[in-house]
Design an enzyme around this catalytic site. Structure first.
Site, PDB file in Angstrom:
ATOM      1  CG  PHE A 172      -0.226   0.450   2.500  1.00 53.07           C
ATOM      2  CD1 PHE A 172      -0.064   1.796   2.801  1.00 53.07           C
ATOM      3  CD2 PHE A 172       0.323  -0.486   3.375  1.00 53.07           C
ATOM      4  CE1 PHE A 172       0.608   2.199   3.953  1.00 53.07           C
ATOM      5  CE2 PHE A 172       0.992  -0.101   4.521  1.00 53.07           C
ATOM      6  CZ  PHE A 172       1.142   1.240   4.806  1.00 53.07           C
ATOM      7  CE  LYS A 196      -2.947  -8.844  -3.824  1.00 52.39           C
ATOM      8  NZ  LYS A 196      -3.608  -7.652  -3.291  1.00 52.39           N
ATOM      9  CD  GLU A 199      -5.336  -6.014   0.553  1.00 53.42           C
ATOM     10  OE1 GLU A 199      -4.559  -6.062  -0.409  1.00 53.42           O
ATOM     11  OE2 GLU A 199      -5.090  -6.517   1.655  1.00 53.42           O
ATOM     12  CB  CYS A 304      10.477  -0.254   2.574  1.00 51.41           C
ATOM     13  SG  CYS A 304      11.187   0.294   1.031  1.00 51.41           S
ATOM     14  CD  GLU A 404       8.823  -2.671   8.120  1.00 43.78           C
ATOM     15  OE1 GLU A 404       8.103  -3.678   7.968  1.00 43.78           O
ATOM     16  OE2 GLU A 404       9.302  -2.040   7.178  1.00 43.78           O
TER      17      GLU A 404
HETATM   18  P1  NAD Z   1       1.619  -6.495   2.951  1.00 43.48           P
HETATM   19  O1  NAD Z   1       2.581  -7.623   2.933  1.00 43.48           O
HETATM   20  O2  NAD Z   1       0.567  -6.497   3.995  1.00 43.48           O
HETATM   21  O3  NAD Z   1       0.869  -6.426   1.542  1.00 43.48           O
HETATM   22  C1  NAD Z   1       1.580  -6.546   0.321  1.00 43.48           C
HETATM   23  C2  NAD Z   1       0.764  -7.378  -0.640  1.00 43.48           C
HETATM   24  O4  NAD Z   1       0.668  -8.718  -0.157  1.00 43.48           O
HETATM   25  C3  NAD Z   1      -0.661  -6.867  -0.798  1.00 43.48           C
HETATM   26  O5  NAD Z   1      -1.006  -6.930  -2.151  1.00 43.48           O
HETATM   27  C4  NAD Z   1      -1.483  -7.808   0.071  1.00 43.48           C
HETATM   28  O6  NAD Z   1      -2.753  -8.024  -0.436  1.00 43.48           O
HETATM   29  C5  NAD Z   1      -0.689  -9.095   0.067  1.00 43.48           C
HETATM   30  N1  NAD Z   1      -0.733  -9.785   1.373  1.00 43.48           N
HETATM   31  C6  NAD Z   1      -0.789  -9.231   2.603  1.00 43.48           C
HETATM   32  N2  NAD Z   1      -0.762 -10.173   3.554  1.00 43.48           N
HETATM   33  C7  NAD Z   1      -0.675 -11.343   2.935  1.00 43.48           C
HETATM   34  C8  NAD Z   1      -0.589 -12.692   3.382  1.00 43.48           C
HETATM   35  N3  NAD Z   1      -0.600 -13.011   4.670  1.00 43.48           N
HETATM   36  N4  NAD Z   1      -0.514 -13.653   2.463  1.00 43.48           N
HETATM   37  C9  NAD Z   1      -0.507 -13.353   1.154  1.00 43.48           C
HETATM   38  N5  NAD Z   1      -0.580 -12.095   0.678  1.00 43.48           N
HETATM   39  C10 NAD Z   1      -0.667 -11.099   1.542  1.00 43.48           C
HETATM   40  O7  NAD Z   1       2.466  -5.162   2.992  1.00 43.48           O
HETATM   41  P2  NAD Z   1       1.901  -3.688   3.159  1.00 43.48           P
HETATM   42  O8  NAD Z   1       1.433  -3.498   4.557  1.00 43.48           O
HETATM   43  O9  NAD Z   1       0.976  -3.365   2.040  1.00 43.48           O
HETATM   44  O10 NAD Z   1       3.236  -2.831   2.916  1.00 43.48           O
HETATM   45  C11 NAD Z   1       4.110  -2.487   3.936  1.00 43.48           C
HETATM   46  C12 NAD Z   1       5.299  -3.423   4.008  1.00 43.48           C
HETATM   47  O11 NAD Z   1       5.963  -3.447   2.750  1.00 43.48           O
HETATM   48  C13 NAD Z   1       6.360  -2.993   5.002  1.00 43.48           C
HETATM   49  O12 NAD Z   1       6.861  -4.116   5.680  1.00 43.48           O
HETATM   50  C14 NAD Z   1       7.428  -2.374   4.137  1.00 43.48           C
HETATM   51  O13 NAD Z   1       8.735  -2.384   4.691  1.00 43.48           O
HETATM   52  C15 NAD Z   1       7.359  -3.236   2.931  1.00 43.48           C
HETATM   53  N6  NAD Z   1       7.908  -2.575   1.772  1.00 43.48           N
HETATM   54  C16 NAD Z   1       9.128  -2.977   1.334  1.00 43.48           C
HETATM   55  C17 NAD Z   1       9.714  -2.346   0.253  1.00 43.48           C
HETATM   56  C18 NAD Z   1      11.069  -2.776  -0.214  1.00 43.48           C
HETATM   57  O14 NAD Z   1      11.405  -2.433  -1.338  1.00 43.48           O
HETATM   58  N7  NAD Z   1      11.833  -3.510   0.581  1.00 43.48           N
HETATM   59  C19 NAD Z   1       9.044  -1.306  -0.391  1.00 43.48           C
HETATM   60  C20 NAD Z   1       7.789  -0.926   0.075  1.00 43.48           C
HETATM   61  C21 NAD Z   1       7.231  -1.570   1.154  1.00 43.48           C
END
Ligand code: NAD
Length: 519
Positions: A172, A196, A199, A304, A404
């Protein structure tokens, strides 16, 4: 953009796929170049983080819809792979132009759905646009290698060919930049992609794929499905999909890496972080404190590469009260209000989690010098706001250090020497980014040599490389082989074919015999 009461109205949307404004509005899928309404019975509420008003519903797409989207990508690949590289490059030039044209609309949508300030939302788009611009150099990026005369009359050359259908799963926090890390490079190399998006804020991604159509990319080359676990599982298992690009949390990233790899797919997974900034006593004080404040609290800490952990070395710890004073001055408000420094967190759940972590620091004996837990914002009392928070006296065994936080919270530690600071960072499981603030070149060089973190800033607090390089987070922050964008990104979205050819004018003599020994 107008604000009426608590309600944000976006004007001039020129398509059905684009932004939606009320609890009965729906986010569409994007399949075969069209915005398609899902027939699902399961919907997720999309909310404005500054007000918690529902602004639309996001479908949890059905299995047959997801299958149709993947098949459409597979069909489109058959012709897209043969489109000339120059034509694919032209589409990227056009896409870059369209993103620039619609920059403000994209940014407004990001502010509405994600919460960040308008200026920061434009930064989100610009950093993604830079990847599109880089993709325009595909004609050099995708060059193979040639070696003539590997044997008599024999030459070898390698070519980089696309993989087929690829998939992108995005978080997100950068709703424009991260889809743009993925689909432009995948497509320009000749692949198709199923995305995808998160959401929690899919609007920017929808706008971008519609621009891809306008830029001349054929229908089916990029499709969008929505949902949560089922959509992710579909992508990990679908036999049509050859590779997955994931950016998000550790939990989801590790799961997707394992499930996708088990199914024989190539996976790149960028995950969580805990980025340390080391402040040496010889640093330029004012600029260092300004940079720390911006990198810790910008985007409400939901980056991140946010600098979430400050390590003051030696006498520099005396600057802490000045840092707190700078953090206190930041303005917290809805992202579209002028003068806002930081907006809300993405959801009430995210806010609850961050408040819980601040609370854990109090209970575990840290000193919360500035506490943003109880902030309220006039006119936006229902928003997910947390004010800038500075926690000093943090120890590596505390929960607020180990997890984090992903909120506007800066943890402060101290070290007596540079080596002590380096050990602390190298013992942390994450390796996304780190920074050192110093005026001493030898100190900076030693830090760069000794530190085991993939992206390093020297007097640069958020060292996210531009796309001629790659995003090289390491250790716990990354799984996979090839990183995102740059040369590594091209490697990820292509595979090598190596051809060895012999061209000899004359035939062998009648006396010549077959040579059975391995040549
Ligand atoms: P998230 O993992 O909750 O969601 C990312 C995607 O995975 C979404 O599309 C979501 O629908 C899906 N998802 C979520 N939980 C899931 C599960 N249990 N099983 C399968 N799919 C799932 O992440 P977020 O909260 O949207 O984003 C924040 C996180 O992303 C932070 O940890 C941040 O550090 C990381 N991030 C990392 C980078 C990088 O380049 N290292 C860049 C941006 C964000």
């Amino acid at each position: 953009l107008h604000v009426t009461g608590n309600r944000l109205i976006l004007t001039n949307w020129f398509s059905t796929s684009r932004v939606v404004l009320g609890p009965n509005d729906t986010v569409k899928m994007w399949i075969d170049g069209k915005a398609v309404e899902s027939k699902t019975k399961e919907w997720i509420e999309l909310t404005n983080p500054a007000t918690n008003e529902v602004i639309a519903k996001v479908p949890k797409c059905t299995q047959s819809e997801m299958k149709a989207a993947a098949e459409s990508c597979k069909k489109a690949f058959q012709s897209w792979r043969d489109v000339s590289i120059i034509s694919r490059q032209q589409c990227m030039f056009k896409l870059a132009e369209l993103i620039r044209r619609d920059m403000k609309k994209l940014a407004h949508n990001i502010t509405l759905e994600q919460g960040k300030t308008h200026a920061d939302a434009e930064g989100d788009v610009i950093r993604g646009l830079q990847v599109v611009e880089h993709a325009c150099s595909v004609a050099s990026l995708q060059l193979g290698e040639t070696l003539p005369n590997v044997s008599k009359d024999m030459d070898t050359y390698s070519i980089r060919v696309p993989l087929g259908v690829t998939a992108g799963i995005t978080p997100f926090n950068f709703p424009a930049m991260i889809p743009l890390w993925m689909f432009p490079l995948a497509l320009v190399c000749g692949n198709t992609m199923l995305i995808k998006p998160s959401e929690q804020d899919p609007g920017a991604c929808m706008m971008l794929v519609e621009m891809a159509k306008e830029a001349g990319i054929p229908d089916g080359c990029v499709n969008v499905i929505h949902g949560q676990h089922d959509a992710v599982n579909f992508i990990c298992d679908a036999p049509e999909i050859q590779a997955i690009s994931f950016v998000g949390s550790d939990q989801a990233g590790q799961y997707i890496y394992e499930r996708g790899s088990k199914n024989g797919k190539r996976v790149q997974s960028n995950m969580g972080a805990k980025n340390h900034g080391v402040i040496m006593p010889d640093a330029n004080k004012e600029s260092t404190l300004n940079q720390l404040t911006a990198a810790a609290f910008g985007a409400a800490g939901q980056r991140c590469m946010a600098l979430t952990t400050a390590v003051f070395v030696g006498e520099s710890k005396k600057w802490l009260p000045d840092l707190v004073a700078k953090a206190k001055q930041l303005k917290i408000n809805a992202g579209w209000e002028s003068g806002t420094d930081l907006g809300p967190l993405i959801s009430p759940q995210a806010k609850k989690r961050v408040l819980g972590l601040i609370d854990s620091a109090k209970k575990e004996g840290a000193d919360v010098m500035l506490d943003g837990s109880n902030v309220t914002v006039k006119g936006y009392e229902k928003g997910n706001f947390v004010g800038p928070t500075v926690i000093s006296g943090v120890q590596p065994n505390m929960t607020c250090y180990k997890e984090e936080i992903f909120g506007p919270v800066l943890c402060v530690l101290t070290a007596d020497t540079l080596d002590e600071a380096i050990d602390l960072i190298n013992n942390n499981p994450y390796g996304n980014g780190t920074a050192i603030f110093t005026t001493n070149g030898a100190t900076a060089r030693r830090f760069t040599q000794q530190i085991d973190v993939g992206q390093i800033g020297i007097n640069v607090p958020i060292p996210v490389p531009l796309p001629m390089f790659s995003f090289t987070g390491s250790r716990g922050s990354f799984r996979g082989d090839n990183n995102f964008y740059g040369k590594a990104g091209v490697n990820f979205y292509t595979q090598l074919k190596t051809v060895t050819q012999m061209w000899r004018a004359e035939d062998a003599s009648k006396e010549a015999k077959p040579q059975l020994a391995f040549p």
